[in-house]
Design an enzyme around this catalytic site. Structure first.
Site, PDB file in Angstrom:
ATOM      1  N   GLU B  29       0.851  -1.196   0.000  1.00 18.76           N
ATOM      2  CA  GLU B  29       0.000   0.000   0.000  1.00 18.76           C
ATOM      3  C   GLU B  29       0.888   1.248   0.000  1.00 18.76           C
ATOM      4  O   GLU B  29       1.763   1.387   0.863  1.00 18.76           O
ATOM      5  CB  GLU B  29      -0.901  -0.020   1.246  1.00 18.76           C
ATOM      6  CG  GLU B  29      -1.950  -1.125   1.164  1.00 18.76           C
ATOM      7  CD  GLU B  29      -2.395  -1.664   2.521  1.00 18.76           C
ATOM      8  OE1 GLU B  29      -2.019  -1.092   3.553  1.00 18.76           O
ATOM      9  OE2 GLU B  29      -3.105  -2.689   2.533  1.00 18.76           O
ATOM     10  N   GLU B  60      -4.629  -6.502   2.545  1.00 19.68           N
ATOM     11  CA  GLU B  60      -3.429  -7.162   3.069  1.00 19.68           C
ATOM     12  C   GLU B  60      -3.352  -8.631   2.663  1.00 19.68           C
ATOM     13  O   GLU B  60      -2.274  -9.144   2.384  1.00 19.68           O
ATOM     14  CB  GLU B  60      -3.347  -7.004   4.588  1.00 19.68           C
ATOM     15  CG  GLU B  60      -2.922  -5.609   5.048  1.00 19.68           C
ATOM     16  CD  GLU B  60      -4.044  -4.590   5.029  1.00 19.68           C
ATOM     17  OE1 GLU B  60      -5.223  -4.998   4.874  1.00 19.68           O
ATOM     18  OE2 GLU B  60      -3.780  -3.384   5.167  1.00 19.68           O
ATOM     19  N   PHE B  83       1.957  -1.489   8.648  1.00 22.84           N
ATOM     20  CA  PHE B  83       2.199  -1.739  10.069  1.00 22.84           C
ATOM     21  C   PHE B  83       2.053  -3.246  10.291  1.00 22.84           C
ATOM     22  O   PHE B  83       1.169  -3.863   9.709  1.00 22.84           O
ATOM     23  CB  PHE B  83       1.163  -1.011  10.943  1.00 22.84           C
ATOM     24  CG  PHE B  83       1.260   0.487  10.892  1.00 22.84           C
ATOM     25  CD1 PHE B  83       1.952   1.197  11.876  1.00 22.84           C
ATOM     26  CD2 PHE B  83       0.656   1.204   9.872  1.00 22.84           C
ATOM     27  CE1 PHE B  83       2.049   2.576  11.835  1.00 22.84           C
ATOM     28  CE2 PHE B  83       0.752   2.590   9.813  1.00 22.84           C
ATOM     29  CZ  PHE B  83       1.448   3.282  10.803  1.00 22.84           C
ATOM     30  N   ASP B  85       0.781  -4.688  12.579  1.00 21.85           N
ATOM     31  CA  ASP B  85      -0.535  -4.957  13.162  1.00 21.85           C
ATOM     32  C   ASP B  85      -1.550  -5.431  12.113  1.00 21.85           C
ATOM     33  O   ASP B  85      -2.523  -6.082  12.445  1.00 21.85           O
ATOM     34  CB  ASP B  85      -1.065  -3.688  13.813  1.00 21.85           C
ATOM     35  CG  ASP B  85      -0.020  -3.020  14.694  1.00 21.85           C
ATOM     36  OD1 ASP B  85      -0.160  -3.062  15.915  1.00 21.85           O
ATOM     37  OD2 ASP B  85       0.972  -2.480  14.143  1.00 21.85           O
ATOM     38  N   PHE B  86      -1.313  -5.084  10.857  1.00 18.37           N
ATOM     39  CA  PHE B  86      -2.281  -5.452   9.810  1.00 18.37           C
ATOM     40  C   PHE B  86      -2.123  -6.898   9.358  1.00 18.37           C
ATOM     41  O   PHE B  86      -2.884  -7.393   8.546  1.00 18.37           O
ATOM     42  CB  PHE B  86      -2.154  -4.517   8.592  1.00 18.37           C
ATOM     43  CG  PHE B  86      -2.301  -3.054   8.894  1.00 18.37           C
ATOM     44  CD1 PHE B  86      -2.814  -2.614  10.121  1.00 18.37           C
ATOM     45  CD2 PHE B  86      -1.933  -2.088   7.966  1.00 18.37           C
ATOM     46  CE1 PHE B  86      -2.937  -1.257  10.406  1.00 18.37           C
ATOM     47  CE2 PHE B  86      -2.059  -0.740   8.244  1.00 18.37           C
ATOM     48  CZ  PHE B  86      -2.557  -0.320   9.462  1.00 18.37           C
ATOM     49  N   ILE B  87      -1.118  -7.579   9.879  1.00 19.88           N
ATOM     50  CA  ILE B  87      -0.891  -8.958   9.435  1.00 19.88           C
ATOM     51  C   ILE B  87      -2.061  -9.866   9.832  1.00 19.88           C
ATOM     52  O   ILE B  87      -2.304 -10.890   9.193  1.00 19.88           O
ATOM     53  CB  ILE B  87       0.453  -9.530   9.955  1.00 19.88           C
ATOM     54  CG1 ILE B  87       0.810 -10.851   9.261  1.00 19.88           C
ATOM     55  CG2 ILE B  87       0.418  -9.748  11.457  1.00 19.88           C
ATOM     56  CD1 ILE B  87       1.000 -10.764   7.778  1.00 19.88           C
ATOM     57  N   HIS B 129      -1.576  -0.005  16.015  1.00 17.77           N
ATOM     58  CA  HIS B 129      -0.491   0.406  15.118  1.00 17.77           C
ATOM     59  C   HIS B 129       0.869   0.407  15.825  1.00 17.77           C
ATOM     60  O   HIS B 129       1.780   1.116  15.412  1.00 17.77           O
ATOM     61  CB  HIS B 129      -0.733   1.820  14.567  1.00 17.77           C
ATOM     62  CG  HIS B 129      -1.849   1.919  13.579  1.00 17.77           C
ATOM     63  ND1 HIS B 129      -3.164   1.825  13.941  1.00 17.77           N
ATOM     64  CD2 HIS B 129      -1.844   2.114  12.238  1.00 17.77           C
ATOM     65  CE1 HIS B 129      -3.923   1.965  12.861  1.00 17.77           C
ATOM     66  NE2 HIS B 129      -3.148   2.143  11.813  1.00 17.77           N
TER      67      HIS B 129
END
Lengths: 319, 323
Positions: B29, B60, B83, B85-87, B129
């Protein structure tokens, strides 16, 4: 569409190969000789056969947890598949994948997938690689009606269209996501309608008519090879067996099953071939007998093959 | 050799690898014209064009899955999540697809992809995040986990990650992007799985990763005033883990503190402490101490966030508690 006799016969053989292979699995699973679980493709043979008959070995497919049909239609080896499903070291994945995880990269089979909706993003990647290398190959992403509701599938449709990837989404709508009928899992009747949201062609075909599937996929593949982007083809078909072998299927009525079994894609295609004199009854019988023999040999190969050695456990975790 | 930031070092690694191998491309992104969420891909779009520095939709799963699919099909993608965290959104594509393909296909698939993800607290980005999630990835066979602390390490390890035949999770710390250090202009690699002693010492081993390496070095300086000579070991990778460098240090110092920003409970320190207990217990003169984040989400308000992040004080305290 005028198809060569060779192609027609190949299709007929492929459908029978899938049918007999899976009937054998059904038998051995019931006998307790196959570990884990198997998800049979019986009744859906026309979809994989019609779609894969359009493809070359360089074209790739991503498959589903109900993948035997796709793999065989793409050229998968009966013996290596059977051995894998029996958990033997001679199998496609050395006994580490089983029914849901068979791949043959040489044949463009990028793998069956144990996760519903798992294949969409991978297919995007494979098609992206084709475009990146400026090749003319096509990727076919097989997915079920259940997977069509997964976010990953919608993401993949969107990305493939935004990037005009050479990707054909072949939806096998067999009416059920495990036990949940389509009418309870989505408001649309035709999954192909969702193509409009991604500005790609969406076509509904009779998934029990191998020639209808072949024609639709041929058009989509042509479009993909020309760089015009993806298509979505919905093949209406039906799952004869339960979600998995051993599923009592209490969620559906016998009449429905009987209605669909009467639309069996194999005798239907056979009648056409006999009528057009593409094959004689004697040739039909010979083809079936020959495949039955091949399947028996595959079973013998699997059963005679050794189980994997535990010393192989840690192989292939990393390259 | 010249002074470069961690961010510049990463950018240079990407540029050099893309120049070297046309199969290397970037997707994620805002990685294109925008240059990446934190600026790591700046300038690459202009040099390599949009086919090699691909902006993706905010998807993602597709970023990670497409990287896996493209890698299996012969390319060397470097995917970026803005980030770590988006995994969660894309975890299936990472741990069930990319990480398992090779094994479950009996060695048929090779998945040479790199997944870059910034992590860590300290910029007031709050709970979704700011996490440090390395222990998630360490626990998944099939993945390699790289977590560099210095600009030098960042460049050499990113080049190695891109050349690696496996899916590599490459964890950057947001607060390290601005940290400077000596970085050669040319290309070089650092072996994945080889740690480095960042400071030699004789009295206690402090194993630290990512930003905690700097906290450990600061702690070591302060401990020196108290007559304690600490050795700081940075494993640089958590999978594979350089056990030898840790064990050798413990055998020398006879004491161990492990420091990381991930939540302490079931964090990387638990694995390292257990490994040392199993393999070098007799060398230890005191129980192993761990320094990690408290078992709560990362808070927003600056005083809370600063309190949450482990620091040199915590490490000094942990070392002193060994006595």
């Amino acid at each position: 569409m005028a198809l060569s006799k060779k192609t027609l016969i190949h299709m007929y053989e492929t459908m029978n190969k899938i049918r007999l292979f899976e009937q054998k699995l059904q038998e051995f699973f019931a006998a307790g000789e196959i570990p884990g679980f198997v998800h049979l493709y019986l009744g859906e043979e026309a979809v994989a056969t019609g779609a894969c008959s359009v493809l070359t070995d360089a074209d790739t497919i991503t498959s589903t947890h109900r993948g035997h049909g796709h793999l065989l239609a793409k050229g998968g080896d009966l013996k290596l598949m059977m051995a894998e499903i029996f958990g033997r070291s001679t199998g496609y994945c050395k006994g580490k994948g089983g029914s849901m995880h068979i791949a043959d990269f040489d044949l463009g089979i990028l793998g069956a997938n144990g996760i519903v909706g798992g294949g969409g993003p991978l297919a995007v990647g494979a098609a992206l690689a084709t475009k990146y290398k400026k090749a003319k190959d096509v990727t076919v992403c097989f997915f079920g009606d259940g997977a069509s509701n997964q976010g990953t599938t919608q993401e993949a449709l969107n990305a493939a269209s935004a990037w005009k990837l050479p990707l054909v989404f072949v939806n096998e709508n067999n009416g059920y996501g495990i036990s949940c009928p389509q009418c309870k899992s989505m408001a649309v009747v035709d999954i192909a309608d969702r193509a409009a949201a991604y500005d790609m062609p969406g076509v509904v075909v009779d998934g029990n008519d191998v020639l209808a599937v072949y024609e639709a996929v041929t058009e989509a593949v042509k479009r993909a090879r020309k760089g015009e982007g993806p298509s979505l083809i919905e093949c209406k078909t039906y799952r004869w067996r339960g979600h998995f072998e051993g599923d009592a299927c209490t969620y559906r009525c016998v009449e429905e099953l009987e209605e669909w079994m009467a639309k069996d894609p194999i005798p239907r295609f056979e009648a056409k071939l006999l009528e057009s004199k593409t094959l004689t009854q004697a040739e039909v019988d010979k083809i079936k007998a020959s495949i039955a023999k091949d399947v028996d040999e595959a079973v013998a190969f699997a059963k005679e093959s050794p189980m994997p050695s535990t010393s192989a456990l840690m192989d292939d975790v990393y390259a | 050799m010249s002074e470069k930031t961690y961010l510049q070092a990463l950018n240079e690694a990407l540029k050099l690898e893309m120049e070297r191998d046309e199969n290397v491309f970037i997707l994620g992104e805002d990685v294109g014209q925008f240059g990446g969420c934190f600026g790591v891909t700046q300038g690459l779009f202009d040099q390599f064009g949009e086919s090699r520095v691909m902006d993706t939709p905010i998807t993602e799963s597709t970023i990670v899955g497409a990287a896996a699919g493209a890698a299996a099909a012969g390319l060397r993608p470097v995917a970026e999540l803005m980030f770590v965290d988006f995994i969660g959104v894309a975890m299936d594509q990472l741990f069930n697809q990319a990480a398992k393909m090779r094994f479950m296909f009996g060695g048929k698939a090779t998945v040479p992809m790199t997944l870059r993800m910034p992590q860590g607290a300290g910029i007031g980005a709050a709970a979704q995040h700011s996490q440090s999630l390395e222990s998630w990835f360490m626990n998944i066979p099939g993945l390699k986990v790289v977590i560099p602390s210095t600009p030098y390490d960042a460049k050499g390890l990113l080049i190695s990650a891109i050349r690696d035949e496996n899916p590599v999770v490459f964890l950057e710390h947001k607060l390290l992007y601005g940290v400077s250090g000596e970085v050669p202009d040319e290309s070089y690699t650092i072996e994945i799985g080889k740690g480095e002693v960042k400071r030699e010492g004789t009295d206690v081993t402090i194993v630290a990763t990512s930003q905690m390496v700097y906290a450990a070095l600061e702690a070591a300086e302060r401990l020196k005033a108290d007559g304690i000579d600490a050795e700081v070991v940075d494993p640089r990778c958590l999978q594979p883990l350089d056990k030898d460098i840790i064990l050798d240090s413990v055998k020398k110092t006879h004491a161990l503190v492990v420091a990381h920003e991930a939540v302490q409970f079931a964090g990387p320190g638990a694995e390292i402490a257990a490994m040392v207990a199993e393999e070098a217990l007799d060398y230890l003169d005191a129980p192993v101490r761990r320094v990690g984040a408290p078992f709560c989400p990362v808070p927003f308000s600056p005083p809370l966030e600063q309190f949450y992040i482990p620091n040199a004080d915590n490490i000094v305290e942990a070392v002193k508690s060994l006595r």
